[in-house]
Design a protein around this motif. Sequence first.
Motif, PDB file in Angstrom:
ATOM      1  N   SER A   9       0.850  -1.180   0.000  1.00 21.14           N
ATOM      2  CA  SER A   9       0.000   0.000   0.000  1.00 21.14           C
ATOM      3  C   SER A   9       0.888   1.232   0.000  1.00 21.14           C
ATOM      4  O   SER A   9       2.088   1.145   0.200  1.00 21.14           O
ATOM      5  N   GLY A  10       0.289   2.378  -0.263  1.00 27.89           N
ATOM      6  CA  GLY A  10       1.067   3.605  -0.263  1.00 27.89           C
ATOM      7  C   GLY A  10       1.125   4.239  -1.628  1.00 27.89           C
ATOM      8  O   GLY A  10       0.129   4.319  -2.332  1.00 27.89           O
ATOM      9  N   ASN A  11       2.322   4.665  -2.009  1.00 32.04           N
ATOM     10  CA  ASN A  11       2.514   5.384  -3.266  1.00 32.04           C
ATOM     11  C   ASN A  11       3.467   4.642  -4.177  1.00 32.04           C
ATOM     12  O   ASN A  11       4.319   3.883  -3.720  1.00 32.04           O
ATOM     13  N   HIS A  43      -4.398  -1.329  -8.040  1.00 28.80           N
ATOM     14  CA  HIS A  43      -4.841  -2.404  -7.154  1.00 28.80           C
ATOM     15  C   HIS A  43      -4.047  -3.669  -7.458  1.00 28.80           C
ATOM     16  O   HIS A  43      -4.146  -4.228  -8.545  1.00 28.80           O
ATOM     17  N   TYR A  44      -3.253  -4.085  -6.477  1.00 31.96           N
ATOM     18  CA  TYR A  44      -2.468  -5.313  -6.565  1.00 31.96           C
ATOM     19  C   TYR A  44      -3.122  -6.366  -5.680  1.00 31.96           C
ATOM     20  O   TYR A  44      -3.975  -6.044  -4.848  1.00 31.96           O
ATOM     21  N   ALA A  45      -2.693  -7.598  -5.816  1.00 32.63           N
ATOM     22  CA  ALA A  45      -3.239  -8.676  -4.997  1.00 32.63           C
ATOM     23  C   ALA A  45      -3.004  -8.434  -3.510  1.00 32.63           C
ATOM     24  O   ALA A  45      -3.805  -8.842  -2.677  1.00 32.63           O
ATOM     25  N   ASN A  46      -1.920  -7.720  -3.177  1.00 33.75           N
ATOM     26  CA  ASN A  46      -1.585  -7.538  -1.761  1.00 33.75           C
ATOM     27  C   ASN A  46      -1.742  -6.100  -1.279  1.00 33.75           C
ATOM     28  O   ASN A  46      -1.228  -5.747  -0.228  1.00 33.75           O
ATOM     29  N   GLY A  47      -2.439  -5.258  -2.024  1.00 31.55           N
ATOM     30  CA  GLY A  47      -2.652  -3.887  -1.555  1.00 31.55           C
ATOM     31  C   GLY A  47      -2.938  -2.912  -2.678  1.00 31.55           C
ATOM     32  O   GLY A  47      -3.013  -3.285  -3.850  1.00 31.55           O
ATOM     33  N   VAL A  48      -3.080  -1.646  -2.295  1.00 32.77           N
ATOM     34  CA  VAL A  48      -3.417  -0.576  -3.227  1.00 32.77           C
ATOM     35  C   VAL A  48      -2.389   0.534  -3.093  1.00 32.77           C
ATOM     36  O   VAL A  48      -1.988   0.887  -1.987  1.00 32.77           O
ATOM     37  N   ALA A  49      -1.972   1.089  -4.222  1.00 33.07           N
ATOM     38  CA  ALA A  49      -1.035   2.211  -4.223  1.00 33.07           C
ATOM     39  C   ALA A  49      -1.606   3.321  -5.096  1.00 33.07           C
ATOM     40  O   ALA A  49      -2.329   3.057  -6.056  1.00 33.07           O
ATOM     41  N   GLU A  50      -1.275   4.558  -4.753  1.00 30.65           N
ATOM     42  CA  GLU A  50      -1.664   5.700  -5.579  1.00 30.65           C
ATOM     43  C   GLU A  50      -0.456   6.162  -6.378  1.00 30.65           C
ATOM     44  O   GLU A  50       0.661   6.175  -5.868  1.00 30.65           O
ATOM     45  N   LEU A  51      -0.687   6.537  -7.621  1.00 29.95           N
ATOM     46  CA  LEU A  51       0.379   7.066  -8.457  1.00 29.95           C
ATOM     47  C   LEU A  51       0.839   8.386  -7.848  1.00 29.95           C
ATOM     48  O   LEU A  51       0.028   9.270  -7.571  1.00 29.95           O
ATOM     49  N   SER A  52       2.144   8.508  -7.618  1.00 35.95           N
ATOM     50  CA  SER A  52       2.676   9.691  -6.945  1.00 35.95           C
ATOM     51  C   SER A  52       3.871  10.253  -7.699  1.00 35.95           C
ATOM     52  O   SER A  52       4.410   9.623  -8.601  1.00 35.95           O
ATOM     53  N   ASP A  53       4.287  11.438  -7.274  1.00 38.46           N
ATOM     54  CA  ASP A  53       5.490  12.030  -7.839  1.00 38.46           C
ATOM     55  C   ASP A  53       6.702  11.511  -7.063  1.00 38.46           C
ATOM     56  O   ASP A  53       6.569  10.676  -6.162  1.00 38.46           O
ATOM     57  N   GLU A  54       7.877  11.985  -7.395  1.00 39.98           N
ATOM     58  CA  GLU A  54       9.111  11.504  -6.763  1.00 39.98           C
ATOM     59  C   GLU A  54       9.177  11.824  -5.269  1.00 39.98           C
ATOM     60  O   GLU A  54       9.901  11.185  -4.518  1.00 39.98           O
ATOM     61  N   GLN A  55       8.414  12.830  -4.821  1.00 37.56           N
ATOM     62  CA  GLN A  55       8.408  13.206  -3.403  1.00 37.56           C
ATOM     63  C   GLN A  55       7.339  12.446  -2.616  1.00 37.56           C
ATOM     64  O   GLN A  55       7.175  12.672  -1.418  1.00 37.56           O
ATOM     65  N   GLY A  56       6.610  11.566  -3.263  1.00 33.69           N
ATOM     66  CA  GLY A  56       5.589  10.769  -2.585  1.00 33.69           C
ATOM     67  C   GLY A  56       4.223  11.425  -2.520  1.00 33.69           C
ATOM     68  O   GLY A  56       3.321  10.901  -1.880  1.00 33.69           O
ATOM     69  N   LYS A  57       4.050  12.558  -3.195  1.00 32.92           N
ATOM     70  CA  LYS A  57       2.763  13.252  -3.211  1.00 32.92           C
ATOM     71  C   LYS A  57       1.890  12.669  -4.321  1.00 32.92           C
ATOM     72  O   LYS A  57       2.349  12.489  -5.456  1.00 32.92           O
ATOM     73  N   THR A  58       0.632  12.384  -4.007  1.00 29.54           N
ATOM     74  CA  THR A  58      -0.288  11.831  -4.992  1.00 29.54           C
ATOM     75  C   THR A  58      -0.402  12.758  -6.195  1.00 29.54           C
ATOM     76  O   THR A  58      -0.632  13.951  -6.051  1.00 29.54           O
ATOM     77  N   ARG A  59      -0.227  12.189  -7.391  1.00 31.02           N
ATOM     78  CA  ARG A  59      -0.357  12.972  -8.625  1.00 31.02           C
ATOM     79  C   ARG A  59      -1.832  13.183  -8.922  1.00 31.02           C
ATOM     80  O   ARG A  59      -2.636  12.263  -8.802  1.00 31.02           O
ATOM     81  N   THR A  60      -2.167  14.401  -9.313  1.00 30.85           N
ATOM     82  CA  THR A  60      -3.532  14.705  -9.728  1.00 30.85           C
ATOM     83  C   THR A  60      -3.500  15.165 -11.181  1.00 30.85           C
ATOM     84  O   THR A  60      -2.507  15.705 -11.658  1.00 30.85           O
ATOM     85  N   PHE A  61      -4.607  14.931 -11.855  1.00 31.68           N
ATOM     86  CA  PHE A  61      -4.724  15.257 -13.271  1.00 31.68           C
ATOM     87  C   PHE A  61      -6.030  16.009 -13.486  1.00 31.68           C
ATOM     88  O   PHE A  61      -7.008  15.768 -12.788  1.00 31.68           O
ATOM     89  N   LEU A  62      -6.045  16.901 -14.477  1.00 30.07           N
ATOM     90  CA  LEU A  62      -7.249  17.669 -14.780  1.00 30.07           C
ATOM     91  C   LEU A  62      -8.063  17.061 -15.916  1.00 30.07           C
ATOM     92  O   LEU A  62      -9.103  17.590 -16.286  1.00 30.07           O
ATOM     93  N   GLY A  63      -7.594  15.960 -16.455  1.00 30.90           N
ATOM     94  CA  GLY A  63      -8.314  15.272 -17.515  1.00 30.90           C
ATOM     95  C   GLY A  63      -7.768  13.871 -17.685  1.00 30.90           C
ATOM     96  O   GLY A  63      -6.728  13.524 -17.128  1.00 30.90           O
TER      97      GLY A  63
END
Length: 114
Positions: A9-11, A43-63
């Motif tokens: 889990s995590g990023n 979503h992996y078999a053993n957890g969930v991760a959010e796509l993040s930048d190199e600093q570990g901050k969740t990446r957001t997109f406008l489209g």
Amino acid sequence: MAESIHPVSGNITLKQLSRGVADGHTPIVEVESQDGIYIVRLHYANGVAELSDEQGKTRTFLGTGEIRDLLGETGLTHGVLTWADQCGDEMIGVQGHAITPDEMLAYGTRISFR
């Protein structure tokens, strides 16, 4: 495979995701819409991760176009578009219950990255 590429889990960064996909790890990709801002969950078999930048901050997109291009370059071909849960309307007294993450994936809209 190393924990940093296939997280419980995590990023996860785009670079780590690309390496993981190249090594045969293909997660279920969720693109969640939050009132015009999108985030990517893997979503992996053993957890969930959010796509993040190199600093570990969740990446957001406008489209979704940028998401399609980025994830298509990793070798991923498809995912599921989901929406932030809106489960009732308290103004008119309609009660609801939050759907589970599994229900969100099951009932989301299938999308393509290629």
